[in-house]
Motif scaffolding. Structure first.
Motif, PDB file in Angstrom:
ATOM      1  N   ALA A  49     152.609  18.742  60.138  1.00  0.00           N
ATOM      2  CA  ALA A  49     153.193  18.388  58.843  1.00  0.00           C
ATOM      3  C   ALA A  49     153.903  17.037  58.909  1.00  0.00           C
ATOM      4  CB  ALA A  49     154.164  19.480  58.400  1.00  0.00           C
ATOM      5  N   LEU A  50     154.656  16.788  59.986  1.00  0.00           N
ATOM      6  CA  LEU A  50     155.392  15.525  60.112  1.00  0.00           C
ATOM      7  C   LEU A  50     154.437  14.342  60.241  1.00  0.00           C
ATOM      8  CD1 LEU A  50     158.283  16.590  62.530  1.00  0.00           C
ATOM      9  CD2 LEU A  50     158.448  16.122  60.071  1.00  0.00           C
ATOM     10  N   ILE A  51     153.345  14.513  60.980  1.00  0.00           N
ATOM     11  CA  ILE A  51     152.366  13.435  61.148  1.00  0.00           C
ATOM     12  C   ILE A  51     151.676  13.130  59.824  1.00  0.00           C
ATOM     13  CG2 ILE A  51     150.135  12.905  62.202  1.00  0.00           C
ATOM     14  CD1 ILE A  51     151.235  14.415  64.719  1.00  0.00           C
ATOM     15  N   ALA A  52     151.277  14.161  59.099  1.00  0.00           N
ATOM     16  CA  ALA A  52     150.641  13.950  57.797  1.00  0.00           C
ATOM     17  C   ALA A  52     151.609  13.278  56.829  1.00  0.00           C
ATOM     18  CB  ALA A  52     150.152  15.289  57.233  1.00  0.00           C
ATOM     19  N   GLU A  53     152.859  13.681  56.873  1.00  0.00           N
ATOM     20  CA  GLU A  53     153.879  13.081  56.012  1.00  0.00           C
ATOM     21  C   GLU A  53     154.046  11.588  56.309  1.00  0.00           C
ATOM     22  OE1 GLU A  53     158.111  14.797  54.840  1.00  0.00           O
ATOM     23  OE2 GLU A  53     158.197  13.770  56.777  1.00  0.00           O
ATOM     24  N   ALA A  54     153.874  11.209  57.586  1.00  0.00           N
ATOM     25  CA  ALA A  54     154.026   9.813  57.988  1.00  0.00           C
ATOM     26  C   ALA A  54     152.741   9.011  57.815  1.00  0.00           C
ATOM     27  CB  ALA A  54     154.477   9.748  59.450  1.00  0.00           C
ATOM     28  N   LEU A 155     153.549   5.402  64.277  1.00  0.00           N
ATOM     29  CA  LEU A 155     152.606   5.579  63.175  1.00  0.00           C
ATOM     30  C   LEU A 155     152.753   4.471  62.141  1.00  0.00           C
ATOM     31  CD1 LEU A 155     152.622   9.448  62.650  1.00  0.00           C
ATOM     32  CD2 LEU A 155     150.813   8.033  63.599  1.00  0.00           C
ATOM     33  N   ARG A 156     153.976   4.051  61.895  1.00  0.00           N
ATOM     34  CA  ARG A 156     154.184   2.944  60.960  1.00  0.00           C
ATOM     35  C   ARG A 156     153.539   1.668  61.481  1.00  0.00           C
ATOM     36  NH1 ARG A 156     160.442   2.770  59.458  1.00  0.00           N
ATOM     37  NH2 ARG A 156     159.709   0.888  58.394  1.00  0.00           N
ATOM     38  N   ARG A 157     153.673   1.397  62.780  1.00  0.00           N
ATOM     39  CA  ARG A 157     153.068   0.206  63.355  1.00  0.00           C
ATOM     40  C   ARG A 157     151.544   0.285  63.300  1.00  0.00           C
ATOM     41  NH1 ARG A 157     154.751  -3.797  66.803  1.00  0.00           N
ATOM     42  NH2 ARG A 157     156.659  -3.601  65.573  1.00  0.00           N
ATOM     43  N   LEU A 158     150.990   1.464  63.582  1.00  0.00           N
ATOM     44  CA  LEU A 158     149.541   1.628  63.533  1.00  0.00           C
ATOM     45  C   LEU A 158     148.985   1.444  62.128  1.00  0.00           C
ATOM     46  CD1 LEU A 158     149.028   4.695  65.927  1.00  0.00           C
ATOM     47  CD2 LEU A 158     148.385   2.313  66.366  1.00  0.00           C
ATOM     48  N   GLN A 159     149.839   1.609  61.123  1.00  0.00           N
ATOM     49  CA  GLN A 159     149.416   1.435  59.736  1.00  0.00           C
ATOM     50  C   GLN A 159     149.769   0.049  59.192  1.00  0.00           C
ATOM     51  OE1 GLN A 159     149.852   5.419  57.373  1.00  0.00           O
ATOM     52  NE2 GLN A 159     151.281   5.533  59.084  1.00  0.00           N
ATOM     53  N   GLY A 160     150.109  -0.868  60.114  1.00  0.00           N
ATOM     54  CA  GLY A 160     150.315  -2.249  59.708  1.00  0.00           C
ATOM     55  C   GLY A 160     151.712  -2.629  59.314  1.00  0.00           C
ATOM     56  N   ASP A 161     152.667  -1.715  59.424  1.00  0.00           N
ATOM     57  CA  ASP A 161     154.050  -2.013  59.064  1.00  0.00           C
ATOM     58  C   ASP A 161     154.712  -2.785  60.203  1.00  0.00           C
ATOM     59  OD1 ASP A 161     156.636  -2.080  58.137  1.00  0.00           O
ATOM     60  OD2 ASP A 161     156.693   0.027  57.560  1.00  0.00           O
ATOM     61  N   ARG A 162     155.223  -3.958  59.906  1.00  0.00           N
ATOM     62  CA  ARG A 162     155.886  -4.755  60.934  1.00  0.00           C
ATOM     63  C   ARG A 162     157.337  -4.340  61.139  1.00  0.00           C
ATOM     64  NH1 ARG A 162     153.739 -10.939  59.635  1.00  0.00           N
ATOM     65  NH2 ARG A 162     151.503 -10.498  59.903  1.00  0.00           N
ATOM     66  N   GLU A 163     157.924  -3.732  60.136  1.00  0.00           N
ATOM     67  CA  GLU A 163     159.320  -3.283  60.227  1.00  0.00           C
ATOM     68  C   GLU A 163     159.326  -1.808  60.574  1.00  0.00           C
ATOM     69  OE1 GLU A 163     161.865  -5.331  60.066  1.00  0.00           O
ATOM     70  OE2 GLU A 163     160.580  -7.044  59.589  1.00  0.00           O
ATOM     71  N   THR A 164     159.357  -1.511  61.860  1.00  0.00           N
ATOM     72  CA  THR A 164     159.247  -0.111  62.278  1.00  0.00           C
ATOM     73  C   THR A 164     160.559   0.460  62.791  1.00  0.00           C
ATOM     74  OG1 THR A 164     158.543  -0.802  64.491  1.00  0.00           O
ATOM     75  CG2 THR A 164     156.815  -0.393  62.871  1.00  0.00           C
ATOM     76  N   GLY A 165     161.621  -0.330  62.776  1.00  0.00           N
ATOM     77  CA  GLY A 165     162.898   0.165  63.263  1.00  0.00           C
ATOM     78  C   GLY A 165     163.460   1.264  62.373  1.00  0.00           C
ATOM     79  N   LEU A 166     164.218   2.163  62.977  1.00  0.00           N
ATOM     80  CA  LEU A 166     164.816   3.258  62.225  1.00  0.00           C
ATOM     81  C   LEU A 166     166.007   2.733  61.420  1.00  0.00           C
ATOM     82  CD1 LEU A 166     164.737   5.896  65.085  1.00  0.00           C
ATOM     83  CD2 LEU A 166     163.291   5.882  63.044  1.00  0.00           C
ATOM     84  N   ARG A 167     166.036   3.065  60.149  1.00  0.00           N
ATOM     85  CA  ARG A 167     167.112   2.598  59.274  1.00  0.00           C
ATOM     86  C   ARG A 167     168.372   3.413  59.528  1.00  0.00           C
ATOM     87  NH1 ARG A 167     168.667   3.709  53.758  1.00  0.00           N
ATOM     88  NH2 ARG A 167     167.042   5.292  53.704  1.00  0.00           N
ATOM     89  N   ARG A 168     169.476   2.711  59.740  1.00  0.00           N
ATOM     90  CA  ARG A 168     170.761   3.378  59.933  1.00  0.00           C
ATOM     91  C   ARG A 168     171.689   3.043  58.775  1.00  0.00           C
ATOM     92  NH1 ARG A 168     172.903   3.724  66.168  1.00  0.00           N
ATOM     93  NH2 ARG A 168     170.922   4.222  67.166  1.00  0.00           N
ATOM     94  N   ILE A 169     172.435   4.040  58.364  1.00  0.00           N
ATOM     95  CA  ILE A 169     173.468   3.830  57.368  1.00  0.00           C
ATOM     96  C   ILE A 169     174.781   4.362  57.931  1.00  0.00           C
ATOM     97  CG2 ILE A 169     171.856   3.966  55.425  1.00  0.00           C
ATOM     98  CD1 ILE A 169     172.736   6.829  54.958  1.00  0.00           C
TER      99      ILE A 169
END
Length: 250
Positions: A49-54, A155-169
């Motif tokens: 489920a988590l992989i499909a969601e991503a 997974l984000r990088r494999l899909q072409g996303d250059r900004e793969t860092g985890l967002r912190r608040i």
């Protein structure tokens, strides 16, 4: 919008195929009755489920044998069909932890083995047959955390996303958490708003194997290493992983 501006063709990225393998002879399929010394394989369902969601395509390869030679052959066959392989279990220090043994194999390039964090310390990353393998803990809560912190950015990088860092608040801790730990502790939690201020409510039932609160988790709040935890009212770092429900709480 693309059509309105005359774009007949656009570059796209193929959805990555992600292989899933579980380790351990103690695992049962979800529809099998429980037996002494056995547990149902909930991690496979959760990771799918988590992989499909991503944005990935989960490919279930079943269970890995507790024999290193057989496991290597099975892994090599699986890696021919996927872009990334994710395993759960077998990364600790037990007699039959095959992924831990694989990390020392001369055919494997070890990227990292054990991470200074709780839960999920045994998490391992390696290259085998020029493919990335992410070996997660078999403990459900640790597996859930590892998937969010390690698998999702890949997974984000494999899909072409250059900004793969985890967002912190930053958020205010709604309730004290005073359990010390020599490593940073990632607690499941929920976000809420009170009078225009963002609060994070920790999950005090924080045993890594606890399944009952996984579905309610919206974020991970980080308790720094050492000290005496954090008191209510202090500011903590938070990594969101789900859209908050923004429940109003007293």
């Amino acid at each position: 919008m693309l059509a309105a501006f005359g774009y007949a063709q656009v570059p796209v990225v193929r959805r990555p195929r992600v292989g899933l393998i579980s380790t351990g002879t103690e695992l049962l399929d979800v529809d099998q009755p429980l037996e002494p010394g056995k547990i149902r394989n909930s991690n496979a369902v959760m990771l799918s489920a988590l992989i499909a969601e991503a944005g990935g395509i989960p490919v279930w390869f079943g269970r890995l044998p507790d024999d290193l030679a057989l496991a290597k052959r099975q892994l090599a066959n699986c890696l021919e069909e996927v872009d990334l392989l994710v395993t759960s279990g077998g990364v600790s220090v037990g007699d039959f932890d095959v992924m831990a043994a694989l990390a020392n194999d001369p055919e494997v390039t070890l990227l990292f083995n054990r991470v200074a964090m709780r839960p999920g310390g045994p998490t391992t990353g390696l290259l085998f047959r020029d493919k990335l393998v992410c070996a997660l803990s078999g403990n459900p809560g640790a597996c859930f955390l590892g998937a969010q912190l390690f698998v999702r950015p890949v997974l984000r990088r494999l899909q072409g996303d250059r900004e793969t860092g985890l967002r912190r608040i930053r958020a205010t801790l709604a309730e004290s958490y005073t359990k010390p730990c020599p490593f940073p502790r990632y607690l499941r939690g929920r976000l809420t708003e009170r009078e225009g201020k963002l609060y994070v409510v920790p999950d005090h039932n924080d045993k890594a194997g606890n399944l009952s609160t996984l579905g309610k988790s919206e974020c991970f709040l980080i308790i720094p290493a050492g000290g005496r935890g954090k008191q209510a009212g202090e500011t903590v770092d938070v990594i969101p992983h789900a859209a908050p429900e923004w429940r109003e709480e007293a």
